[in-house]
Scaffold this active site. Structure first.
Site, mmCIF file in Angstrom:
data_model
loop_
_atom_site.group_PDB
_atom_site.id
_atom_site.type_symbol
_atom_site.label_atom_id
_atom_site.label_comp_id
_atom_site.label_asym_id
_atom_site.label_seq_id
_atom_site.Cartn_x
_atom_site.Cartn_y
_atom_site.Cartn_z
ATOM 1 C CG ASP A 157 -0.279 -0.378 2.520
ATOM 2 O OD1 ASP A 157 0.967 -0.370 2.574
ATOM 3 O OD2 ASP A 157 -0.988 -0.666 3.484
ATOM 4 C CG HIS A 205 -5.736 -2.111 8.779
ATOM 5 N ND1 HIS A 205 -5.898 -0.878 9.382
ATOM 6 C CD2 HIS A 205 -4.398 -2.283 8.673
ATOM 7 C CE1 HIS A 205 -4.722 -0.345 9.615
ATOM 8 N NE2 HIS A 205 -3.785 -1.176 9.202
#
Ligand code: GLP
Length: 241
Positions: A67, A138
């Site tokens: 990410d 997450h």
């Protein structure tokens, strides 16, 4: 799922690095999926040590990161590209052309997400995906929600993630509100997954990961469907097992 419980952060880092090392030694042009965050820093330090002292070569290794924040330049010390250069890429003999981090500065973020997914698809699979886990479960930046993204997507960060990550910024208002993240499907397509976690803050999320139930309220719980997952976690993180 293989669960390895170790005493502390140092042991977690050494164990996880030795698993990464075995993948690199077996396949010199392997594809490593890489995370950021404070947890994997010790793994990267150990890999750098192995490079310097034990001849572990990254010459042909390829990497894809999970990410990146939207709106941070590569030169910003909070961008994940900066983090990777600083903690690993600049300290080993990797060819930077073989390293991939989403570009959060692109005007068309959706096109960048598609491009990034395509880069991964062309690689014939991630050999090992190293993962951390957020306090809220997450993985990458796939936040708890009613729905989860399958492929690399633009994500809006949850307040608790902004809060948790604000410790790295001068103040909370500087934390980006959006990021590009590999999707749950992108992560699940990795051939092998290695998740590292330490500390009490992670205990609840990890408990959900071995609960036998899957919920989008804890994105990491889906890892229970993957056939080759190893958890390397310390005693505090495993305290609810
Ligand atoms: C960030 C990253 C995740 C990481 C998580 C946990 O939000 N996007 O990939 O796993 O934080 O970070 P830490 O290891 O600092 O607890």
């Amino acid at each position: 799922m293989e669960i390895i419980i170790v005493k502390n952060y140092n042991e977690m880092s050494k164990k996880a690095a030795s698993i990464m090392e075995s993948v690199i030694r077996e396949k010199e042009d392997c594809v490593l999926g890489l995370p950021t965050g404070s947890t994997p820093i010790g793994v990267y330090e150990e890999l750098v040590r192995m490079h310097k002292e034990e001849g572990l070569s990254f010459e042909k290794v390829r990497t894809v990161n999970l990410d990146e924040y939207v709106g941070l330049e590569e030169s910003n010390d909070q961008s994940y590209r900066y983090f990777m250069n600083n903690n690993l890429f600049d300290k080993v003999n990797i060819d930077k052309k073989n390293t991939n981090v989403p570009n959060g500065m692109k005007e068309d973020i959706h096109a960048e997400c598609e491009r990034y997914e395509e880069v991964i698809n062309k690689m014939d699979g991630i050999d090992i995906q190293l993962l951390g886990i957020g306090n809220n479960g997450h993985i990458g930046f796939n936040e708890p929600d009613e729905e989860l993204n399958v492929n690399t997507s633009l994500v809006v960060l949850k307040e608790d993630t902004i809060e948790a990550n604000s410790r790295f910024f001068k103040n909370r208002s500087e934390v980006p509100k959006e990021a590009i993240s590999m999707g749950i499907g992108t992560i699940m397509r990795a051939k092998r997954i290695l998740l590292v976690a330490n500390g009490k803050n992670k205990a609840k999320a990890l408990h959900a990961l071995i609960s036998g139930k899957i919920t989008t309220n804890n994105p990491a719980s889906i890892l229970q469907l993957h056939s080759n997952v190893t958890l390397v976690i310390d005693e505090e993180a495993a305290s609810l097992f």
